[in-house]
Design a protein around this motif. Structure first.
Motif, mmCIF file in Angstrom:
data_model
loop_
_atom_site.group_PDB
_atom_site.id
_atom_site.type_symbol
_atom_site.label_atom_id
_atom_site.label_comp_id
_atom_site.label_asym_id
_atom_site.label_seq_id
_atom_site.Cartn_x
_atom_site.Cartn_y
_atom_site.Cartn_z
ATOM 1 N N GLN A 1 -29.757 -21.416 -68.484
ATOM 2 C CA GLN A 1 -30.107 -21.545 -69.899
ATOM 3 C C GLN A 1 -29.511 -22.822 -70.490
ATOM 4 O O GLN A 1 -30.141 -23.492 -71.316
ATOM 5 C CB GLN A 1 -29.624 -20.321 -70.686
ATOM 6 C CG GLN A 1 -30.364 -19.043 -70.324
ATOM 7 C CD GLN A 1 -29.824 -17.858 -71.087
ATOM 8 O OE1 GLN A 1 -29.833 -17.850 -72.310
ATOM 9 N NE2 GLN A 1 -29.348 -16.852 -70.358
ATOM 10 N N MET A 2 -28.308 -23.155 -70.046
ATOM 11 C CA MET A 2 -27.659 -24.380 -70.517
ATOM 12 C C MET A 2 -28.469 -25.609 -70.098
ATOM 13 O O MET A 2 -28.689 -26.520 -70.908
ATOM 14 C CB MET A 2 -26.228 -24.462 -69.971
ATOM 15 C CG MET A 2 -25.304 -23.392 -70.543
ATOM 16 S SD MET A 2 -23.734 -23.222 -69.636
ATOM 17 C CE MET A 2 -22.874 -24.716 -70.132
ATOM 18 N N MET A 3 -28.925 -25.620 -68.846
ATOM 19 C CA MET A 3 -29.707 -26.769 -68.368
ATOM 20 C C MET A 3 -31.044 -26.863 -69.104
ATOM 21 O O MET A 3 -31.480 -27.966 -69.447
ATOM 22 C CB MET A 3 -29.931 -26.681 -66.861
ATOM 23 C CG MET A 3 -28.715 -27.025 -66.028
ATOM 24 S SD MET A 3 -27.965 -28.647 -66.368
ATOM 25 C CE MET A 3 -29.329 -29.746 -66.130
ATOM 26 N N LYS A 4 -31.685 -25.733 -69.354
ATOM 27 C CA LYS A 4 -32.943 -25.755 -70.112
ATOM 28 C C LYS A 4 -32.721 -26.373 -71.484
ATOM 29 O O LYS A 4 -33.555 -27.122 -71.981
ATOM 30 C CB LYS A 4 -33.519 -24.339 -70.245
ATOM 31 C CG LYS A 4 -34.144 -23.827 -68.978
ATOM 32 C CD LYS A 4 -34.663 -22.408 -69.155
ATOM 33 C CE LYS A 4 -35.135 -21.858 -67.817
ATOM 34 N NZ LYS A 4 -35.414 -20.431 -67.872
ATOM 35 N N ARG A 5 -31.598 -26.042 -72.091
ATOM 36 C CA ARG A 5 -31.288 -26.600 -73.409
ATOM 37 C C ARG A 5 -31.071 -28.109 -73.311
ATOM 38 O O ARG A 5 -31.515 -28.864 -74.178
ATOM 39 C CB ARG A 5 -30.067 -25.901 -74.006
ATOM 40 C CG ARG A 5 -29.636 -26.452 -75.354
ATOM 41 C CD ARG A 5 -30.730 -26.270 -76.437
ATOM 42 N NE ARG A 5 -30.305 -26.826 -77.701
ATOM 43 C CZ ARG A 5 -29.735 -26.126 -78.664
ATOM 44 N NH1 ARG A 5 -29.534 -24.818 -78.532
ATOM 45 N NH2 ARG A 5 -29.372 -26.723 -79.778
ATOM 46 N N VAL A 6 -30.386 -28.560 -72.266
ATOM 47 C CA VAL A 6 -30.178 -30.001 -72.072
ATOM 48 C C VAL A 6 -31.529 -30.717 -71.963
ATOM 49 O O VAL A 6 -31.750 -31.741 -72.611
ATOM 50 C CB VAL A 6 -29.308 -30.281 -70.822
ATOM 51 C CG1 VAL A 6 -29.315 -31.763 -70.461
ATOM 52 C CG2 VAL A 6 -27.882 -29.789 -71.060
ATOM 53 N N ALA B 1 -34.385 -29.718 -73.098
ATOM 54 C CA ALA B 1 -35.052 -29.658 -74.405
ATOM 55 C C ALA B 1 -34.452 -30.682 -75.366
ATOM 56 O O ALA B 1 -35.185 -31.341 -76.126
ATOM 57 C CB ALA B 1 -34.931 -28.251 -74.992
ATOM 58 N N GLU B 2 -33.135 -30.836 -75.339
ATOM 59 C CA GLU B 2 -32.475 -31.837 -76.190
ATOM 60 C C GLU B 2 -32.944 -33.245 -75.813
ATOM 61 O O GLU B 2 -33.216 -34.070 -76.688
ATOM 62 C CB GLU B 2 -30.952 -31.747 -76.058
ATOM 63 C CG GLU B 2 -30.340 -30.502 -76.643
ATOM 64 C CD GLU B 2 -30.333 -30.475 -78.156
ATOM 65 O OE1 GLU B 2 -30.113 -31.528 -78.793
ATOM 66 O OE2 GLU B 2 -30.554 -29.389 -78.727
ATOM 67 N N ALA B 3 -33.037 -33.507 -74.518
ATOM 68 C CA ALA B 3 -33.489 -34.830 -74.060
ATOM 69 C C ALA B 3 -34.909 -35.101 -74.541
ATOM 70 O O ALA B 3 -35.206 -36.189 -75.055
ATOM 71 C CB ALA B 3 -33.412 -34.911 -72.536
ATOM 72 N N GLU B 4 -35.772 -34.115 -74.380
ATOM 73 C CA GLU B 4 -37.167 -34.282 -74.813
ATOM 74 C C GLU B 4 -37.260 -34.478 -76.322
ATOM 75 O O GLU B 4 -38.016 -35.323 -76.792
ATOM 76 C CB GLU B 4 -38.007 -33.092 -74.353
ATOM 77 C CG GLU B 4 -38.242 -33.105 -72.853
ATOM 78 C CD GLU B 4 -38.949 -31.865 -72.323
ATOM 79 O OE1 GLU B 4 -39.046 -30.845 -73.051
ATOM 80 O OE2 GLU B 4 -39.392 -31.908 -71.162
ATOM 81 N N SER B 5 -36.461 -33.725 -77.083
ATOM 82 C CA SER B 5 -36.523 -33.865 -78.541
ATOM 83 C C SER B 5 -35.984 -35.215 -79.000
ATOM 84 O O SER B 5 -36.293 -35.672 -80.093
ATOM 85 C CB SER B 5 -35.777 -32.726 -79.239
ATOM 86 O OG SER B 5 -34.381 -32.862 -79.097
ATOM 87 N N ASN B 6 -35.199 -35.855 -78.139
ATOM 88 C CA ASN B 6 -34.700 -37.200 -78.427
ATOM 89 C C ASN B 6 -35.618 -38.274 -77.848
ATOM 90 O O ASN B 6 -35.265 -39.454 -77.847
ATOM 91 C CB ASN B 6 -33.276 -37.374 -77.875
ATOM 92 C CG ASN B 6 -32.222 -36.836 -78.820
ATOM 93 O OD1 ASN B 6 -31.788 -37.526 -79.735
ATOM 94 N ND2 ASN B 6 -31.818 -35.590 -78.607
ATOM 95 N N GLY B 7 -36.777 -37.861 -77.309
ATOM 96 C CA GLY B 7 -37.750 -38.802 -76.788
ATOM 97 C C GLY B 7 -37.352 -39.479 -75.485
ATOM 98 O O GLY B 7 -37.814 -40.586 -75.185
#
Length: 165
Positions: free
Chosen positions: A103-108, A110-116
């Motif tokens: 779950q932690m990696m999925k969040r990472v 997602a954070e990367a994608e949201s930062n483009g």
């Protein structure tokens, strides 16, 4: 239930630093000397180091809680290029093997994608074979090998691994 939230207060950051000290001293004795662990915790994982990272180096931290219990943390840094740096991803030993790290990696990601960003990269100690295996299973590839002097006669002997989003 697992929750992963951005650190927004000094109190939360102090809690993360306290957890960091515990995790580092439980996990790294098999890889690093006690002296190097103490030095690295102070230099990179103390409240003062984390505060400096968030204020002047563009890092941000995420807390990981299981049913409200702080059990892990993540530190990331959006780079000026297309990459997203996963600086820290740590989970208390009693919480491992429960799917929380996934779950932690999925969040990472997602954070990367949201930062483009186009990729996530990290450094991992060359002797941390379990983490290396996990990152490879997730699709990370080793792209470089570095030895970095960090002071007091200590070095970080790491692989750089990258995951293309």
């Amino acid at each position: 239930m697992v929750s992963i939230e951005k650190v927004t207060t000094d109190s939360e950051l102090r809690d993360v630093a306290g957890l960091a000290e515990k995790i580092w001293h439980e996990f790294f004795p098999m890889i690093l000397s006690a002296e190097q662990i103490d030095y690295m915790v102070e230099k990179f994982q103390s409240y003062e180091a984390m505060k400096n990272q968030t204020v002047s180096q563009n890092y941000y931290y995420l807390t990981v809680r299981n049913d409200g219990d702080l059990c892990g943390y993540i530190a990331v840094k959006p780079e000026n290029d297309g990459r997203f740096f996963l600086s820290k991803l740590y989970l208390r030993s009693d919480m491992r093997g429960k799917g929380i790290a996934s779950q932690m990696m999925k969040r990472v990601f997602a954070e990367a994608e949201s930062n483009g960003k186009k990729s996530v990269y990290l450094t991992v100690n060359k002797y941390n074979t379990h983490a290396i295996e996990v990152y490879r299973k997730l699709g990370f590839e080793t792209v470089d090998s570095v030895v970095t002097e960090i002071g007091n006669g200590f070095v970080m002997d790491d692989y750089i691994m990258e995951y293309k989003l």
